[in-house]
Design a protein around this motif. Structure first.
Motif, PDB file in Angstrom:
ATOM      1  N   GLY A   1      40.494  34.366  64.260  1.00 26.60           N
ATOM      2  CA  GLY A   1      39.681  34.993  65.276  1.00 26.60           C
ATOM      3  C   GLY A   1      40.316  36.228  65.870  1.00 26.60           C
ATOM      4  N   VAL A   2      39.608  36.779  66.842  1.00 21.99           N
ATOM      5  CA  VAL A   2      40.019  37.999  67.533  1.00 21.99           C
ATOM      6  C   VAL A   2      40.107  37.683  69.022  1.00 21.99           C
ATOM      7  CG1 VAL A   2      39.349  40.365  68.140  1.00 21.99           C
ATOM      8  CG2 VAL A   2      38.941  39.492  65.817  1.00 21.99           C
ATOM      9  N   ALA A   3      41.239  38.013  69.612  1.00 24.07           N
ATOM     10  CA  ALA A   3      41.432  37.851  71.050  1.00 24.07           C
ATOM     11  C   ALA A   3      41.736  39.215  71.650  1.00 24.07           C
ATOM     12  CB  ALA A   3      42.579  36.878  71.328  1.00 24.07           C
ATOM     13  N   PHE A   4      41.393  39.371  72.916  1.00 29.09           N
ATOM     14  CA  PHE A   4      41.639  40.646  73.573  1.00 29.09           C
ATOM     15  C   PHE A   4      41.764  40.424  75.073  1.00 29.09           C
ATOM     16  CE2 PHE A   4      37.109  39.968  73.022  1.00 29.09           C
ATOM     17  CZ  PHE A   4      36.557  40.251  74.268  1.00 29.09           C
ATOM     18  N   GLN A   5      42.346  41.389  75.736  1.00 33.37           N
ATOM     19  CA  GLN A   5      42.566  41.273  77.170  1.00 33.37           C
ATOM     20  C   GLN A   5      41.243  41.376  77.917  1.00 33.37           C
ATOM     21  OE1 GLN A   5      44.267  44.284  80.211  1.00 33.37           O
ATOM     22  NE2 GLN A   5      46.051  43.312  79.294  1.00 33.37           N
ATOM     23  N   ALA A   6      40.894  40.367  78.688  1.00 28.83           N
ATOM     24  CA  ALA A   6      39.652  40.363  79.444  1.00 28.83           C
ATOM     25  C   ALA A   6      39.618  41.542  80.405  1.00 28.83           C
ATOM     26  CB  ALA A   6      39.511  39.053  80.213  1.00 28.83           C
ATOM     27  N   GLY A   7      38.491  42.249  80.405  1.00 28.11           N
ATOM     28  CA  GLY A   7      38.314  43.374  81.301  1.00 28.11           C
ATOM     29  C   GLY A   7      39.053  44.631  80.902  1.00 28.11           C
ATOM     30  N   GLY A   8      39.764  44.588  79.779  1.00 26.37           N
ATOM     31  CA  GLY A   8      40.568  45.734  79.384  1.00 26.37           C
ATOM     32  C   GLY A   8      40.238  46.295  78.022  1.00 26.37           C
ATOM     33  N   VAL A   9      39.280  45.712  77.325  1.00 21.38           N
ATOM     34  CA  VAL A   9      38.918  46.136  75.975  1.00 21.38           C
ATOM     35  C   VAL A   9      37.408  46.278  75.894  1.00 21.38           C
ATOM     36  CG1 VAL A   9      38.929  45.504  73.530  1.00 21.38           C
ATOM     37  CG2 VAL A   9      40.951  45.078  74.930  1.00 21.38           C
ATOM     38  N   ILE A  10      36.963  47.375  75.270  1.00 22.86           N
ATOM     39  CA  ILE A  10      35.542  47.671  75.147  1.00 22.86           C
ATOM     40  C   ILE A  10      34.990  47.010  73.882  1.00 22.86           C
ATOM     41  CG2 ILE A  10      33.853  49.520  74.817  1.00 22.86           C
ATOM     42  CD1 ILE A  10      35.988  51.356  76.224  1.00 22.86           C
ATOM     43  N   LEU A  11      33.886  46.288  74.017  1.00 22.79           N
ATOM     44  CA  LEU A  11      33.125  45.815  72.857  1.00 22.79           C
ATOM     45  C   LEU A  11      31.947  46.758  72.673  1.00 22.79           C
ATOM     46  CD1 LEU A  11      33.035  41.914  73.132  1.00 22.79           C
ATOM     47  CD2 LEU A  11      34.841  43.422  72.288  1.00 22.79           C
ATOM     48  N   LEU A  12      31.864  47.399  71.508  1.00 21.25           N
ATOM     49  CA  LEU A  12      30.856  48.428  71.303  1.00 21.25           C
ATOM     50  C   LEU A  12      29.436  47.880  71.363  1.00 21.25           C
ATOM     51  CD1 LEU A  12      32.594  50.501  68.493  1.00 21.25           C
ATOM     52  CD2 LEU A  12      32.638  50.870  70.965  1.00 21.25           C
ATOM     53  N   ASP A  13      29.259  46.636  70.928  1.00 23.29           N
ATOM     54  CA  ASP A  13      27.957  45.971  71.009  1.00 23.29           C
ATOM     55  C   ASP A  13      28.228  44.483  71.204  1.00 23.29           C
ATOM     56  OD1 ASP A  13      25.464  44.811  70.654  1.00 23.29           O
ATOM     57  OD2 ASP A  13      24.856  46.223  69.111  1.00 23.29           O
ATOM     58  N   PRO A  14      28.412  44.048  72.459  1.00 26.86           N
ATOM     59  CA  PRO A  14      28.825  42.655  72.694  1.00 26.86           C
ATOM     60  C   PRO A  14      27.916  41.615  72.049  1.00 26.86           C
ATOM     61  CG  PRO A  14      29.043  43.944  74.698  1.00 26.86           C
ATOM     62  CD  PRO A  14      28.345  44.833  73.709  1.00 26.86           C
ATOM     63  N   ALA A  15      26.612  41.779  72.175  1.00 24.60           N
ATOM     64  CA  ALA A  15      25.702  40.772  71.621  1.00 24.60           C
ATOM     65  C   ALA A  15      25.813  40.704  70.103  1.00 24.60           C
ATOM     66  CB  ALA A  15      24.263  41.087  72.041  1.00 24.60           C
ATOM     67  N   ALA A  16      25.863  41.851  69.455  1.00 23.80           N
ATOM     68  CA  ALA A  16      25.987  41.873  67.999  1.00 23.80           C
ATOM     69  C   ALA A  16      27.321  41.297  67.555  1.00 23.80           C
ATOM     70  CB  ALA A  16      25.830  43.305  67.479  1.00 23.80           C
ATOM     71  N   MET A  17      28.372  41.542  68.330  1.00 29.26           N
ATOM     72  CA  MET A  17      29.679  41.024  67.942  1.00 29.26           C
ATOM     73  C   MET A  17      29.741  39.507  68.062  1.00 29.26           C
ATOM     74  SD  MET A  17      32.435  43.853  69.249  1.00 29.26           S
ATOM     75  CE  MET A  17      33.750  42.967  68.389  1.00 29.26           C
ATOM     76  N   VAL A  18      29.142  38.970  69.113  1.00 36.55           N
ATOM     77  CA  VAL A  18      29.115  37.513  69.257  1.00 36.55           C
ATOM     78  C   VAL A  18      28.350  36.888  68.097  1.00 36.55           C
ATOM     79  CG1 VAL A  18      28.224  35.615  70.661  1.00 36.55           C
ATOM     80  CG2 VAL A  18      29.411  37.537  71.762  1.00 36.55           C
ATOM     81  N   ALA A  19      27.210  37.468  67.751  1.00 31.43           N
ATOM     82  CA  ALA A  19      26.411  36.932  66.648  1.00 31.43           C
ATOM     83  C   ALA A  19      27.172  37.020  65.330  1.00 31.43           C
ATOM     84  CB  ALA A  19      25.084  37.688  66.555  1.00 31.43           C
ATOM     85  N   GLU A  20      27.842  38.147  65.082  1.00 26.49           N
ATOM     86  CA  GLU A  20      28.540  38.326  63.815  1.00 26.49           C
ATOM     87  C   GLU A  20      29.783  37.462  63.743  1.00 26.49           C
ATOM     88  OE1 GLU A  20      28.679  40.225  59.980  1.00 26.49           O
ATOM     89  OE2 GLU A  20      27.186  39.637  61.483  1.00 26.49           O
ATOM     90  N   ALA A  21      30.482  37.282  64.867  1.00 28.28           N
ATOM     91  CA  ALA A  21      31.640  36.383  64.871  1.00 28.28           C
ATOM     92  C   ALA A  21      31.220  34.964  64.509  1.00 28.28           C
ATOM     93  CB  ALA A  21      32.322  36.413  66.237  1.00 28.28           C
TER      94      ALA A  21
END
Length: 273
Positions: free
Chosen positions: A242-262
């Motif tokens: 998986g992919v982890a990142f710092q909450a509030g510190g990293v931009i998701l270019l398309d959050p909904a699409a990324m959740v679906a694709e993950a």
């Protein structure tokens, strides 16, 4: 800067990658879009293209257009400067720019922010303008195991150490071992290298985690790390859990699409505290 500067016309200084388009889509009003010559974004209509050697006239143009706020979004590498193109006003900024360039990326970005602020612009960050692109703490998809959490802890410590010397914003850790760190070639090159080269000590053990975070102490109005759907494809190709990142510190270019694709790829997606 407060008052009119916080609500006046916004200019987006855009670079390459998907962030400029994602930011424009998230804004309530379209900004004026400008881009450095050679780094024009693909999916955004650009109003003005400028060169560093003509920075002072460009700043005057923004003022004439009624701009009071600016936001920087997208990837730009250091351009080659042509001394013959400097106008007198921009030439006065050269000592500041050259000193910053010698100090590394963070020093360069701080100098750029300072120049815009000195000319009366309020510099805002993506987090100020489109906070929904920076998820808060929580597991967005999947379920990291205890082994994944340990690998994420180790990766976070490595990224913090790298960032302290202005090197990179990402690392891959599996079974407690650092498989790769992000340097000048960037995230895609790092994940591709892991896919082609890296081997886990125990093939049946934890698959590994890609972790991303801002550099410690960096000005978060500029150069925040960003993740997109393509990052997930490369993480899956690298065999990671998986992919982890710092909450509030990293931009998701398309959050909904990324959740679906993950979810489709079987990866967890974790905004880590």
């Amino acid at each position: 800067m407060t008052g009119a500067a916080e609500s006046g016309r916004l200019a987006l200084i855009a670079g390459r990658g998907g962030l400029p388009a994602a930011l424009v889509a998230a804004l309530p009003q379209p900004p004026l879009v400008a881009a450095l010559e050679g780094f024009v974004p693909d999916a955004v209509a650009v109003d003005h293209v400028f060169r560093v050697e003509r920075l002072a006239p460009f700043l005057r143009l923004l003022q004439d257009e009624g701009v009071t706020r600016v936001v920087f979004a997208g990837a730009v590498t250091r351009p080659r400067l042509d001394p013959a193109l400097f106008d007198p006003a921009t030439a006065q900024l050269v000592p500041v720019l050259l000193a910053a360039l010698q100090g590394g990326d963070d020093a360069t970005l701080r100098a750029v922010i300072g120049i815009f602020e000195d000319h009366g612009f309020a510099v805002q960050g993506v987090a100020d303008l489109a906070p929904a692109l920076l998820p808060g703490e929580g597991v967005l998809c999947g379920a990291p195991t205890e082994a994944d959490a340990r690998d994420a802890d180790r990766a976070a410590a490595i990224v913090a150490a790298l960032g302290a010397v202005d090197v990179g914003q990402g690392a891959v850790v599996a079974q407690g071992l650092c498989l790769a760190v992000e340097a000048l070639p960037g995230t895609d090159a790092m994940l591709d290298w892991v896919a082609q080269t890296a081997r886990r000590p125990n093939p049946a053990g934890a698959k590994g985690v890609f972790y991303k975070a801002p550099k410690p102490g960096q000005d978060r109005r500029i150069d925040l790390p960003a993740l997109g759907v393509e990052t997930l494809h490369r993480a899956a190709a690298a065999g990671l859990a998986g992919v982890a990142f710092q909450a509030g510190g990293v931009i998701l270019l398309d959050p909904a699409a990324m959740v679906a694709e993950a979810g489709r790829l079987g990866l967890f997606l974790w905004a880590r505290p």
